[in-house]
Scaffold this motif. Structure first.
Motif, short mmCIF file in Angstrom:
data_model
loop_
_atom_site.label_atom_id
_atom_site.label_comp_id
_atom_site.label_asym_id
_atom_site.label_seq_id
_atom_site.Cartn_x
_atom_site.Cartn_y
_atom_site.Cartn_z
N PHE A 1 -8.83 -29.38 -40.88
CA PHE A 1 -9.72 -28.32 -40.41
C PHE A 1 -10.78 -28.03 -41.46
O PHE A 1 -10.53 -28.12 -42.67
N THR A 2 -11.97 -27.63 -41.00
CA THR A 2 -13.06 -27.25 -41.89
C THR A 2 -13.68 -25.96 -41.41
O THR A 2 -14.12 -25.87 -40.25
N ILE A 3 -13.73 -24.97 -42.29
CA ILE A 3 -14.38 -23.70 -41.98
C ILE A 3 -15.79 -23.73 -42.55
O ILE A 3 -16.02 -24.25 -43.65
N SER A 4 -16.74 -23.20 -41.80
CA SER A 4 -18.12 -23.16 -42.27
C SER A 4 -18.83 -21.99 -41.61
O SER A 4 -18.32 -21.38 -40.67
N GLN A 5 -20.02 -21.70 -42.11
CA GLN A 5 -20.80 -20.61 -41.52
C GLN A 5 -22.27 -20.98 -41.50
O GLN A 5 -22.74 -21.74 -42.35
N ASP A 6 -22.95 -20.48 -40.51
CA ASP A 6 -24.39 -20.66 -40.39
C ASP A 6 -25.00 -19.26 -40.47
O ASP A 6 -24.94 -18.50 -39.49
N TYR B 1 -17.65 -21.06 -37.98
CA TYR B 1 -17.11 -22.19 -37.25
C TYR B 1 -15.75 -22.60 -37.83
O TYR B 1 -15.45 -22.36 -38.99
N LEU B 2 -14.97 -23.25 -36.98
CA LEU B 2 -13.76 -23.92 -37.42
C LEU B 2 -13.71 -25.28 -36.73
O LEU B 2 -13.46 -25.35 -35.52
N GLN B 3 -14.01 -26.32 -37.47
CA GLN B 3 -13.90 -27.69 -36.95
C GLN B 3 -12.46 -28.15 -37.11
O GLN B 3 -11.95 -28.16 -38.23
N MET B 4 -11.84 -28.51 -36.01
CA MET B 4 -10.44 -28.90 -36.03
C MET B 4 -10.32 -30.35 -35.59
O MET B 4 -10.66 -30.68 -34.44
N ASN B 5 -9.87 -31.21 -36.48
CA ASN B 5 -9.68 -32.63 -36.19
C ASN B 5 -8.20 -32.99 -36.29
O ASN B 5 -7.40 -32.23 -36.85
#
Length: 126
Positions: free
Chosen positions: A68-73, A80-84
């Motif tokens: 998982f990768t947490i990020s913000q714009d 965001y939370l990108q879940m792979n």
């Protein structure tokens, strides 16, 4: 009144990916902690990840680290939370949470966060 609105949940097969979004409606600051939590039926709410807006430093639970990768714009005021590589055990209701004008480090404790979204369901089938 600040509001958090999650989206992006759904049903996927194991190994698939999803990206969750959390739109922040209202003022934010450069000293905020934003976090993702999840809660499966019959279980306690579990910390997934957090990010500090001041320096974009991140932290992850061991169960999701590397997947998982947490990020913000900041321009879009969205988290965001990108879940792979999703697994059936990732199935849960996912919530974003915010703590504003933080002094010190972000915390993985749910009680640290004063504002929560309504949640978005993620279901991973085997």
């Amino acid at each position: 009144q600040v509001q958090l609105v999650e989206s992006g949940g759904g049903s996927v097969q194991a190994g698939g990916s999803l990206r969750l979004s959390c739109a922040v409606f209202g003022p934010t600051y450069r000293r905020d902690c934003m976090g993702w939590f999840r809660q499966a039926p019959g279980k306690e709410r579990e910390w997934v990840a957090n990010i500090y807006s001041g320096d974009t430093s991140t932290a992850y639970a061991d169960s999701v680290k590397g997947r998982f990768t947490i990020s913000q714009d900041n321009a879009k005021n969205t988290l965001y939370l990108q879940m792979n590589s999703l697994k059936p055990e990732d199935t849960a209701m996912y919530y974003c949470a915010a703590a504003f004008l933080v002094v010190g480090a972000c915390s993985p404790s749910p009680s640290f966060y004063g504002l929560w979204g309504q949640g978005t369901q993620v279901t991973v089938s085997s």
